[in-house]
Motif scaffolding. Structure first.
Motif, PDB file in Angstrom:
ATOM      1  N   GLU A  14       0.823  -1.206   0.000  1.00  0.00           N
ATOM      2  CA  GLU A  14       0.000   0.000   0.000  1.00  0.00           C
ATOM      3  C   GLU A  14       0.857   1.257   0.000  1.00  0.00           C
ATOM      4  N   TYR A  15       1.930   1.252   0.773  1.00  0.00           N
ATOM      5  CA  TYR A  15       2.818   2.412   0.823  1.00  0.00           C
ATOM      6  C   TYR A  15       3.458   2.663  -0.544  1.00  0.00           C
ATOM      7  N   MET A  16       3.920   1.625  -1.185  1.00  0.00           N
ATOM      8  CA  MET A  16       4.528   1.787  -2.509  1.00  0.00           C
ATOM      9  C   MET A  16       3.493   2.246  -3.532  1.00  0.00           C
ATOM     10  N   MET A  17       2.240   1.823  -3.374  1.00  0.00           N
ATOM     11  CA  MET A  17       1.187   2.294  -4.277  1.00  0.00           C
ATOM     12  C   MET A  17       0.953   3.793  -4.092  1.00  0.00           C
ATOM     13  N   ILE A  18       1.027   4.263  -2.866  1.00  0.00           N
ATOM     14  CA  ILE A  18       0.875   5.695  -2.606  1.00  0.00           C
ATOM     15  C   ILE A  18       2.044   6.458  -3.209  1.00  0.00           C
ATOM     16  N   GLU A  19       3.236   5.931  -3.077  1.00  0.00           N
ATOM     17  CA  GLU A  19       4.442   6.607  -3.563  1.00  0.00           C
ATOM     18  C   GLU A  19       4.601   6.543  -5.086  1.00  0.00           C
ATOM     19  N   THR A  23       3.919   0.022  -9.036  1.00  0.00           N
ATOM     20  CA  THR A  23       4.040  -0.880  -7.885  1.00  0.00           C
ATOM     21  C   THR A  23       3.780  -2.322  -8.298  1.00  0.00           C
ATOM     22  N   LEU A  24       2.766  -2.555  -9.124  1.00  0.00           N
ATOM     23  CA  LEU A  24       2.489  -3.922  -9.561  1.00  0.00           C
ATOM     24  C   LEU A  24       3.627  -4.470 -10.431  1.00  0.00           C
ATOM     25  N   LYS A  25       4.245  -3.621 -11.244  1.00  0.00           N
ATOM     26  CA  LYS A  25       5.412  -4.049 -12.017  1.00  0.00           C
ATOM     27  C   LYS A  25       6.560  -4.431 -11.085  1.00  0.00           C
ATOM     28  N   PHE A  26       6.754  -3.634 -10.047  1.00  0.00           N
ATOM     29  CA  PHE A  26       7.796  -3.899  -9.060  1.00  0.00           C
ATOM     30  C   PHE A  26       7.532  -5.229  -8.349  1.00  0.00           C
ATOM     31  N   VAL A  27       6.299  -5.445  -7.929  1.00  0.00           N
ATOM     32  CA  VAL A  27       5.936  -6.704  -7.268  1.00  0.00           C
ATOM     33  C   VAL A  27       6.176  -7.877  -8.215  1.00  0.00           C
ATOM     34  N   GLY A  28       5.809  -7.702  -9.486  1.00  0.00           N
ATOM     35  CA  GLY A  28       6.039  -8.753 -10.475  1.00  0.00           C
ATOM     36  C   GLY A  28       7.509  -9.088 -10.629  1.00  0.00           C
ATOM     37  N   LYS A  29       8.354  -8.071 -10.596  1.00  0.00           N
ATOM     38  CA  LYS A  29       9.791  -8.320 -10.716  1.00  0.00           C
ATOM     39  C   LYS A  29      10.334  -9.041  -9.484  1.00  0.00           C
ATOM     40  N   LEU A  30       9.900  -8.620  -8.293  1.00  0.00           N
ATOM     41  CA  LEU A  30      10.323  -9.317  -7.072  1.00  0.00           C
ATOM     42  C   LEU A  30       9.887 -10.772  -7.110  1.00  0.00           C
ATOM     43  N   MET A  79      10.938 -16.556  -7.727  1.00  0.00           N
ATOM     44  CA  MET A  79      10.544 -17.817  -8.330  1.00  0.00           C
ATOM     45  C   MET A  79      11.682 -18.397  -9.179  1.00  0.00           C
ATOM     46  N   TYR A  80      12.469 -17.544  -9.827  1.00  0.00           N
ATOM     47  CA  TYR A  80      13.618 -18.003 -10.606  1.00  0.00           C
ATOM     48  C   TYR A  80      14.598 -18.769  -9.722  1.00  0.00           C
ATOM     49  N   GLN A  81      14.721 -18.337  -8.484  1.00  0.00           N
ATOM     50  CA  GLN A  81      15.623 -18.982  -7.528  1.00  0.00           C
ATOM     51  C   GLN A  81      14.939 -20.144  -6.798  1.00  0.00           C
ATOM     52  N   ASN A  82      13.698 -20.454  -7.190  1.00  0.00           N
ATOM     53  CA  ASN A  82      12.921 -21.543  -6.578  1.00  0.00           C
ATOM     54  C   ASN A  82      12.715 -21.315  -5.081  1.00  0.00           C
ATOM     55  N   LYS A  83      12.405 -20.072  -4.737  1.00  0.00           N
ATOM     56  CA  LYS A  83      12.157 -19.674  -3.346  1.00  0.00           C
ATOM     57  C   LYS A  83      10.693 -19.257  -3.217  1.00  0.00           C
ATOM     58  N   GLU A  84      10.292 -18.902  -2.014  1.00  0.00           N
ATOM     59  CA  GLU A  84       8.916 -18.505  -1.751  1.00  0.00           C
ATOM     60  C   GLU A  84       8.787 -16.992  -1.709  1.00  0.00           C
ATOM     61  N   PHE A  85       7.646 -16.488  -2.191  1.00  0.00           N
ATOM     62  CA  PHE A  85       7.381 -15.054  -2.227  1.00  0.00           C
ATOM     63  C   PHE A  85       5.991 -14.792  -1.660  1.00  0.00           C
ATOM     64  N   TYR A  86       5.908 -13.847  -0.748  1.00  0.00           N
ATOM     65  CA  TYR A  86       4.642 -13.481  -0.124  1.00  0.00           C
ATOM     66  C   TYR A  86       4.448 -11.977  -0.214  1.00  0.00           C
ATOM     67  N   VAL A  87       3.206 -11.569  -0.439  1.00  0.00           N
ATOM     68  CA  VAL A  87       2.825 -10.160  -0.414  1.00  0.00           C
ATOM     69  C   VAL A  87       1.720 -10.020   0.614  1.00  0.00           C
ATOM     70  N   THR A  88       1.879  -9.088   1.548  1.00  0.00           N
ATOM     71  CA  THR A  88       0.817  -8.831   2.513  1.00  0.00           C
ATOM     72  C   THR A  88      -0.074  -7.724   1.984  1.00  0.00           C
ATOM     73  N   VAL A  89      -1.364  -7.853   2.231  1.00  0.00           N
ATOM     74  CA  VAL A  89      -2.330  -6.823   1.822  1.00  0.00           C
ATOM     75  C   VAL A  89      -3.311  -6.577   2.960  1.00  0.00           C
ATOM     76  N   SER A  90      -3.893  -5.391   2.927  1.00  0.00           N
ATOM     77  CA  SER A  90      -4.894  -5.030   3.927  1.00  0.00           C
ATOM     78  C   SER A  90      -6.262  -4.936   3.267  1.00  0.00           C
ATOM     79  N   LYS A  95     -10.521  -4.732  -7.613  1.00  0.00           N
ATOM     80  CA  LYS A  95      -9.881  -4.676  -8.931  1.00  0.00           C
ATOM     81  C   LYS A  95      -8.359  -4.795  -8.798  1.00  0.00           C
ATOM     82  N   VAL A  96      -7.790  -4.042  -7.878  1.00  0.00           N
ATOM     83  CA  VAL A  96      -6.339  -4.103  -7.658  1.00  0.00           C
ATOM     84  C   VAL A  96      -5.954  -5.480  -7.113  1.00  0.00           C
TER      85      VAL A  96
END
Length: 144
Positions: free
Chosen positions: A94-99, A105-112, A117-128, A134-135
């Motif tokens: 949410e903070y990055m969406m404001i900034e 922000t969604l492009k940034f999240v996609g890159k992270l 995933m390329y490294q076969n690791k786990e990725f989590y995004v927290t949301v409120s 829609k978002v």
């Protein structure tokens, strides 16, 4: 409705969206694994992380990274993944969406997510609850 952490299998690498209130339980589950936590929470509030914490803030502090320095966050993430981090948790959506706005922000999240995933690791995004449907739907398409 946002999925709760108790419905996930931590054993299988993947990416998930979780409720921000479930972050303590997630960190608890990863207490024996190294984690990279990218968060808005100040370092003195995060004491139970086994790994590295990136504090995104405009405060002039040695442990803070300014939100405009996305390239620095990406490089730290990549370096951490190459040096043993098992999971990346992004707790600043949410903070990055404001900034930066929704698109950047969604492009940034996609890159992270892709780096993780390329490294076969786990990725989590927290949301409120502040994220509209829609978002959230777009985020699900990118993350899950």
């Amino acid at each position: 409705m946002i999925p709760l952490i108790r419905t996930f299998s931590v054993a299988t690498p993947g990416s998930r969206i979780i409720d921000y209130r479930s972050l303590p339980q997630l960190l608890d589950r990863f207490s024996n694994k190294e984690v990279l936590l990218i968060t808005r929470r100040p370092p003195n509030y995060i004491t139970d992380v086994n790994g590295r914490v990136i504090w995104i803030s405009k405060v002039n502090h040695p442990k803070a990274i300014h939100p405009s320095r996305i390239h620095v966050i990406e490089q730290i993430t990549w370096d951490s993944l190459n040096n043993g981090v098992d999971s990346v948790i992004f707790d600043a959506l949410e903070y990055m969406m404001i900034e930066h706005g929704i698109d950047k922000t969604l492009k940034f999240v996609g890159k992270l997510r892709d780096m993780t995933m390329y490294q076969n690791k786990e990725f989590y995004v927290t949301v409120s609850d502040g994220i509209d449907e829609k978002v959230l739907a777009l985020l699900r398409r990118i993350v899950e």
